[in-house]
Scaffold this motif. Structure first.
Motif, PDB file in Angstrom:
ATOM      1  N   THR A  12       1.335  95.304  70.291  1.00  0.00           N
ATOM      2  CA  THR A  12       1.611  94.106  71.069  1.00  0.00           C
ATOM      3  C   THR A  12       2.807  94.301  71.977  1.00  0.00           C
ATOM      4  O   THR A  12       3.023  93.504  72.877  1.00  0.00           O
ATOM      5  N   SER A  13       3.625  95.363  71.713  1.00  0.00           N
ATOM      6  CA  SER A  13       4.779  95.569  72.574  1.00  0.00           C
ATOM      7  C   SER A  13       4.423  96.349  73.837  1.00  0.00           C
ATOM      8  O   SER A  13       5.253  96.505  74.713  1.00  0.00           O
ATOM      9  N   ARG A  14       3.202  96.848  73.924  1.00  0.00           N
ATOM     10  CA  ARG A  14       2.798  97.536  75.158  1.00  0.00           C
ATOM     11  C   ARG A  14       2.516  96.497  76.244  1.00  0.00           C
ATOM     12  O   ARG A  14       1.766  95.563  76.023  1.00  0.00           O
ATOM     13  N   PRO A  15       3.111  96.620  77.411  1.00  0.00           N
ATOM     14  CA  PRO A  15       2.882  95.652  78.485  1.00  0.00           C
ATOM     15  C   PRO A  15       1.425  95.642  78.908  1.00  0.00           C
ATOM     16  O   PRO A  15       0.681  96.585  78.647  1.00  0.00           O
ATOM     17  N   GLU A  28      11.196  94.249  73.404  1.00  0.00           N
ATOM     18  CA  GLU A  28      10.024  93.871  74.204  1.00  0.00           C
ATOM     19  C   GLU A  28      10.364  93.907  75.693  1.00  0.00           C
ATOM     20  O   GLU A  28       9.575  94.398  76.518  1.00  0.00           O
ATOM     21  N   ALA A  29      11.539  93.383  76.044  1.00  0.00           N
ATOM     22  CA  ALA A  29      11.967  93.434  77.444  1.00  0.00           C
ATOM     23  C   ALA A  29      12.198  94.880  77.888  1.00  0.00           C
ATOM     24  O   ALA A  29      11.847  95.261  79.020  1.00  0.00           O
ATOM     25  N   PHE A  30      12.791  95.675  77.016  1.00  0.00           N
ATOM     26  CA  PHE A  30      13.008  97.098  77.291  1.00  0.00           C
ATOM     27  C   PHE A  30      11.681  97.782  77.592  1.00  0.00           C
ATOM     28  O   PHE A  30      11.560  98.573  78.544  1.00  0.00           O
ATOM     29  N   ASP A  31      10.645  97.461  76.796  1.00  0.00           N
ATOM     30  CA  ASP A  31       9.341  98.073  76.999  1.00  0.00           C
ATOM     31  C   ASP A  31       8.750  97.728  78.366  1.00  0.00           C
ATOM     32  O   ASP A  31       8.132  98.577  79.012  1.00  0.00           O
ATOM     33  N   GLY A  32       8.930  96.477  78.776  1.00  0.00           N
ATOM     34  CA  GLY A  32       8.390  96.090  80.073  1.00  0.00           C
ATOM     35  C   GLY A  32       8.968  96.921  81.195  1.00  0.00           C
ATOM     36  O   GLY A  32       8.242  97.395  82.087  1.00  0.00           O
ATOM     37  N   VAL A  33      10.285  97.138  81.155  1.00  0.00           N
ATOM     38  CA  VAL A  33      10.950  97.932  82.201  1.00  0.00           C
ATOM     39  C   VAL A  33      10.584  99.410  82.068  1.00  0.00           C
ATOM     40  O   VAL A  33      10.319 100.093  83.066  1.00  0.00           O
ATOM     41  N   LEU A  34      10.557  99.914  80.824  1.00  0.00           N
ATOM     42  CA  LEU A  34      10.214 101.322  80.605  1.00  0.00           C
ATOM     43  C   LEU A  34       8.796 101.626  81.072  1.00  0.00           C
ATOM     44  O   LEU A  34       8.538 102.677  81.669  1.00  0.00           O
ATOM     45  N   PHE A  35       7.884 100.723  80.791  1.00  0.00           N
ATOM     46  CA  PHE A  35       6.480 100.939  81.149  1.00  0.00           C
ATOM     47  C   PHE A  35       6.327 101.078  82.657  1.00  0.00           C
ATOM     48  O   PHE A  35       5.647 101.988  83.157  1.00  0.00           O
ATOM     49  N   ALA A  82      16.934  86.517  60.300  1.00  0.00           N
ATOM     50  CA  ALA A  82      15.870  86.129  61.219  1.00  0.00           C
ATOM     51  C   ALA A  82      16.375  86.129  62.655  1.00  0.00           C
ATOM     52  O   ALA A  82      15.683  86.608  63.568  1.00  0.00           O
ATOM     53  N   ASP A  83      17.577  85.615  62.871  1.00  0.00           N
ATOM     54  CA  ASP A  83      18.146  85.601  64.225  1.00  0.00           C
ATOM     55  C   ASP A  83      18.370  87.022  64.742  1.00  0.00           C
ATOM     56  O   ASP A  83      18.081  87.328  65.907  1.00  0.00           O
ATOM     57  N   ALA A  84      18.906  87.890  63.867  1.00  0.00           N
ATOM     58  CA  ALA A  84      19.172  89.268  64.284  1.00  0.00           C
ATOM     59  C   ALA A  84      17.871  90.002  64.587  1.00  0.00           C
ATOM     60  O   ALA A  84      17.775  90.729  65.588  1.00  0.00           O
ATOM     61  N   TYR A  85      16.872  89.811  63.730  1.00  0.00           N
ATOM     62  CA  TYR A  85      15.582  90.459  63.964  1.00  0.00           C
ATOM     63  C   TYR A  85      14.959  89.966  65.263  1.00  0.00           C
ATOM     64  O   TYR A  85      14.432  90.761  66.060  1.00  0.00           O
ATOM     65  N   ALA A  86      14.983  88.660  65.465  1.00  0.00           N
ATOM     66  CA  ALA A  86      14.371  88.089  66.670  1.00  0.00           C
ATOM     67  C   ALA A  86      15.072  88.592  67.929  1.00  0.00           C
ATOM     68  O   ALA A  86      14.419  88.892  68.939  1.00  0.00           O
ATOM     69  N   GLN A  87      16.398  88.688  67.859  1.00  0.00           N
ATOM     70  CA  GLN A  87      17.135  89.171  69.023  1.00  0.00           C
ATOM     71  C   GLN A  87      16.758  90.615  69.350  1.00  0.00           C
ATOM     72  O   GLN A  87      16.505  90.958  70.511  1.00  0.00           O
ATOM     73  N   LEU A  88      16.698  91.471  68.324  1.00  0.00           N
ATOM     74  CA  LEU A  88      16.356  92.870  68.573  1.00  0.00           C
ATOM     75  C   LEU A  88      14.925  93.001  69.077  1.00  0.00           C
ATOM     76  O   LEU A  88      14.663  93.754  70.023  1.00  0.00           O
TER      77      LEU A  88
END
Length: 213
Positions: free
Chosen positions: A206-209, A71-78, A60-66
């Motif tokens: 939901t990952s789209r900004p 999600e943060a990566f998507d914000g910058v990429l968008f 759960a911790d590993a999944y949540a971290q990824l």
């Protein structure tokens, strides 16, 4: 003479008494052995439950971290994709931010690859590789404008599809409710190669900004 006890009677009684003692010891030994085996089994089950709980928590911790870094990566990429598609150029701050989130995503892969079951590991690349390719195109200092602009959106959409399927599988692996991705995408494969990416319109994720960016 009539009251004399035959010699064999005491012998038989003694033998019966000895047999009773031996039988009692055997039965007691078996009960003790069975009790110890049951205790060992209970202890093993307890350790198994604890191991499963630790494994569940670690996953759960590993999944949540990824998920968080993607999600943060998507914000910058968008934001970066919108600038480049509008014929703009990324400034130094945006380039640095894009490199940082890409690095964070790469580092977050290790725990998932280590702890996730194979069914989930196979989906990780579907979610991450399109994002890495998109970041590489956005960071290219001397891109081919026509070629790269036509490839930006397909790379984005491929990452969104891969992420959505991966997220659903991760949630199902943890015992949570998950999206019915098989219904969303049918029998279409989720793997997207570097040389051929689908350009079909994906369902909103939901990952789209937010569209206000």
């Amino acid at each position: 003479m009539g009251s004399q006890v035959p010699v064999w009677i005491p012998i038989v009684v003694a033998l019966l008494g000895l047999a009773g003692v031996i039988l009692t010891q055997i039965l007691s030994g078996r009960r003790e052995t069975r009790r110890m085996a049951e205790e060992a089994a209970r202890e093993e089950r307890r350790w198994q439950r604890e191991r499963e709980a630790r494994t569940h928590e670690t996953r759960a911790d590993a999944y949540a971290q990824l998920m968080g870094v993607l999600e943060a990566f998507d914000g910058v990429l968008f934001q970066a994709r919108a600038i480049v598609e509008a014929d703009g150029k990324l400034d130094e701050h945006q380039i640095t931010e894009l490199r940082e989130v890409r690095s964070e995503a790469q580092h977050a892969l290790g725990p998932v690859v280590l702890h996730a079951p194979e069914a989930v590991r196979r989906l990780v690349s579907d979610a991450t590789l399109p994002r890495m390719r998109l970041a590489m195109m956005l960071l290219d200092p001397d891109p081919d404008p026509d070629r790269d602009r036509t490839r930006l959106r397909p790379a984005w959409e491929a990452g969104q599809r891969g992420y959505r399927v991966m997220r659903a599988r991760m949630r199902a692996d943890l015992g949570f409710d998950a999206e019915p991705v098989d219904e969303l995408y049918g029998a279409q494969p989720t793997v997207v190669s570097s040389s051929s990416e689908s350009t079909s319109e994906p369902a909103e994720t939901t990952s789209r900004p937010p569209s206000t960016w």
